[in-house]
Each structure stands twice: as C-alpha cells, then as structure tokens.
Design a protein around this motif. Structure first.
Motif, mmCIF file in Angstrom:
data_model
loop_
_atom_site.group_PDB
_atom_site.id
_atom_site.type_symbol
_atom_site.label_atom_id
_atom_site.label_comp_id
_atom_site.label_asym_id
_atom_site.label_seq_id
_atom_site.Cartn_x
_atom_site.Cartn_y
_atom_site.Cartn_z
ATOM 1 N N ALA A 325 0.831 -1.203 0.000
ATOM 2 C CA ALA A 325 0.000 0.000 0.000
ATOM 3 C C ALA A 325 0.867 1.256 0.000
ATOM 4 N N VAL A 326 1.954 1.236 0.769
ATOM 5 C CA VAL A 326 2.888 2.366 0.759
ATOM 6 C C VAL A 326 3.418 2.583 -0.655
ATOM 7 N N ARG A 327 3.735 1.491 -1.352
ATOM 8 C CA ARG A 327 4.266 1.605 -2.715
ATOM 9 C C ARG A 327 3.196 2.060 -3.696
ATOM 10 N N VAL A 328 1.981 1.527 -3.574
ATOM 11 C CA VAL A 328 0.900 1.904 -4.493
ATOM 12 C C VAL A 328 0.604 3.405 -4.424
ATOM 13 N N LEU A 329 0.527 3.948 -3.226
ATOM 14 C CA LEU A 329 0.262 5.385 -3.110
ATOM 15 C C LEU A 329 1.400 6.203 -3.686
ATOM 16 N N ALA A 330 2.633 5.725 -3.538
ATOM 17 C CA ALA A 330 3.768 6.438 -4.141
ATOM 18 C C ALA A 330 3.652 6.424 -5.661
ATOM 19 N N GLU A 331 3.272 5.289 -6.211
ATOM 20 C CA GLU A 331 3.142 5.189 -7.671
ATOM 21 C C GLU A 331 2.032 6.090 -8.191
ATOM 22 N N LEU A 332 0.974 6.247 -7.415
ATOM 23 C CA LEU A 332 -0.179 7.016 -7.878
ATOM 24 C C LEU A 332 -0.038 8.521 -7.642
ATOM 25 N N GLU A 333 0.739 8.917 -6.644
ATOM 26 C CA GLU A 333 0.717 10.324 -6.227
ATOM 27 C C GLU A 333 2.058 11.031 -6.353
ATOM 28 N N LEU A 334 3.172 10.290 -6.471
ATOM 29 C CA LEU A 334 4.482 10.929 -6.502
ATOM 30 C C LEU A 334 5.082 10.900 -7.915
#
Length: 334
Positions: A325-334
């Motif tokens: 989940a930490v990685r998914v949010l990074a992929e989507l928002e950063l």
C-alpha cells in the motif's frame, strides 16, 4: 497532495520497529513525512528520535504529542532537541486527547480544552523564541505565583535550530478546528471525508492562510477483495465511533453524525457500550468505510484519489500495515 506516512502507535504485543521499517521504506519512495502517535502505550518522542537517527530526508511529525502529558516548556525542549538532532526535520503535532485519557491516564483535569490549547501553543512558541518565560493565564502559571516564591522566569538554554518549528493541531469539533486554523501552521484531521469535510468545517476553511497544511490521515488497504478489505477496517471504526469515549462525549461519534451517519453512529455506540463489539463492527456501513478509507485494488484506489485531491487536504497521511500500500500510493501520487 504531499504524501506522509502515518505510523500510529505500536499495537499491544508489537514493536514500534515495525512501523519504523515502513516509514524508512516511505522515505526511499519519496514520501515527505512520517508521523508517530501515542495513546497510553508507546510514546511518540522515542519513536521519532529512533526514526530520525535512521533516516535523512523524512520530516518527523508527532501526531500527536498529548498536551496533558507534558508541560508546554517540556514540549518546547523536546521539539527543539528533536529538531536539532534531525537537522530541522521536526513537525510538532499537538492535541488534547479526550477526558478518558486526560483524567484516567494522566490524572489531569479535563477542563477548557480550547483555552488550554491556545495557551499551550503560545507558551511553546515563546520558549522556542528563547524569550524569558513568564505567562499567567487561566490554565498555565509560569512561574507559579502560589508556590514557594523561588521560581524565576527562565529562557531556553539550548539554541533552537528553528524558532518557528511548524505546529499542527489535532482537532475535531468545529470550534476547535477553527482555532487550529487561527493559531497553528497545520491541522491533523482524522476521519476525513473528501465529500463532506470542507463543508462541515466551512468556517475554519474561511480562515485558511497560504501554506496552511491540512494533513489528513487515511487508512489504506490494497486487495482484490474489496469486501474483505472493508471488513478488516470495520473493527477500527467500531472502536472509535462506539468505544473511544463515553456516551455523550465521543468526538469520533459526533463527527460521524456530522457527516450524516446519525443512525449508524448511534447503533454502533449502543452495541459497543453494551459489550457487543462484533455486532458493533457489523453495524459499520460499507459506505462509511468507502468514504473515509482507500480500499481495494490499485485501480479502485486511483479512481477514489481524485476526490481526495479536490477535498481541501494538502497532505495525505497514509495509514497502513502493508508495504504494498505504501508503494501503491507512491506510484499514484508521486
């Protein structure tokens, strides 16, 4: 939106090294900040000191340091120390907690939380500016006028790296949130509804200054089984809406009512306080979880993120036990 990682506090029987490892991964992925909490278990200061020693760019936020647990002068010393040790990365999040913790754990009176918070912030800021500390208010008296007479006004011996360490306030009632917008640099809302929060706190948002940070936390669970992900979060919402406070004095319950879930909030609380925790969990509406959390596969989370970007939140604090989940949010928002 900026991304932060909400570490929370270590659950009973676990080590704070577990959320620290996720925060270190968040730094590697480009997250801006990580935030540690405290209730009546692990404290946030020790965790942030450890995290600061094992990271280099991550801002270190307290969400929150409990106002009744420390004098404002002690909090100023702690903030200055953490900021010096981390090279200017500390963010001071403060909150009053609730009467159960204030009286039942810290043994402090639950009285005048708005005035107490205002005075506390004023004293902390004066101490960080290395002013000779003399303050006589309704809640704090420094030096004490009814003591031995030996107390003398002092100023912080340490030289803070920054006299203007950002101060965030956790608040939920409309009056408290309005005050946070007035006296702080940021607000730490819990149970953020992208559709309803800005309207629910319209008076506060009218006071927003450029750069004021609304750092909203959001539970995130990545799963192909949306129903299972919802069900995994329902005990959390049942605990806070039903049991985190007494009947008539539960801020989380009041917020859910403010969001339009009056009947569900009442039922959850009734069941929880009767000891029927499983039934209280089952009474948490799917719609409430979908509104306040990000659950499901990556594509579903991506669709839902659009509402968060438009909601008035400027920082998203990702709360999750999942490295994916930490990685998914990074992929989507950063």
């Amino acid at each position: 939106m900026r991304l932060g990682f909400y570490m929370g506090y270590a659950s009973p029987g676990t080590s704070p090294l577990e959320p620290i490892a996720l925060a270190q991964e968040a730094e590697r992925l480009g997250y801006e900040s990580a935030w540690a909490a405290e209730a009546w278990g692990t404290d946030c200061v020790s965790v942030l000191a450890w995290l600061g020693a094992t990271t280099s760019t991550l801002k270190l936020g307290s969400a929150i340091m409990q106002i009744p647990g420390r004098t404002p002068a002690n909090t100023a010393m702690t903030a200055a120390t953490l900021d010096l040790l981390s090279g200017g990365r500390f963010l001071l999040g403060l909150g009053t907690s609730g009467p159960q913790v204030v009286e039942g754990w810290h043994g402090q009176p639950w009285a005048g939380p708005l005035g107490r918070t205002r005075e506390y912030v004023e004293i902390v800021r004066a101490a960080l500016r290395r002013e000779t500390l003399e303050f006589h208010g309704d809640h704090y008296d420094v030096p004490r006028r009814d003591g031995t007479g030996l107390g003398k006004p002092l100023k912080l011996m340490a030289r803070p790296l920054r006299a203007d360490i950002p101060i965030y306030i956790a608040a939920m009632s409309p009056k408290a949130v309005r005050q946070a917008f007035e006296i702080a640099d940021g607000w730490l809302p819990i149970f953020w509804s992208p559709e309803r929060a800005k309207q629910a706190y319209a008076d506060a948002f009218a006071l927003a200054r450029p750069g004021f940070d609304v750092a909203a936390s959001v539970p995130v669970l990545v799963s192909d089984d949306v129903e299972a992900a919802r069900d995994a979060l329902k005990p959390y919402y049942a605990l806070y809406v039903g049991g985190m406070g007494a009947r008539g004095k539960n801020f989380y319950n009041e917020l859910c009512r403010r969001y339009g879930y009056e009947a569900a909030a009442e039922e959850i609380q009734d069941l929880y306080l009767e000891g029927r925790k499983r039934d209280a969990t089952a009474a948490v509406p799917d719609a409430l979880v979908d509104e306040l959390a990000l659950v499901g596969p990556k594509e579903r989370i991506a669709d839902r993120l659009a509402a968060w970007r438009e909601s008035g939140a400027t920082t998203l604090l990702v709360s999750t036990p999942q490295p994916e989940a930490v990685r998914v949010l990074a992929e989507l928002e950063l």
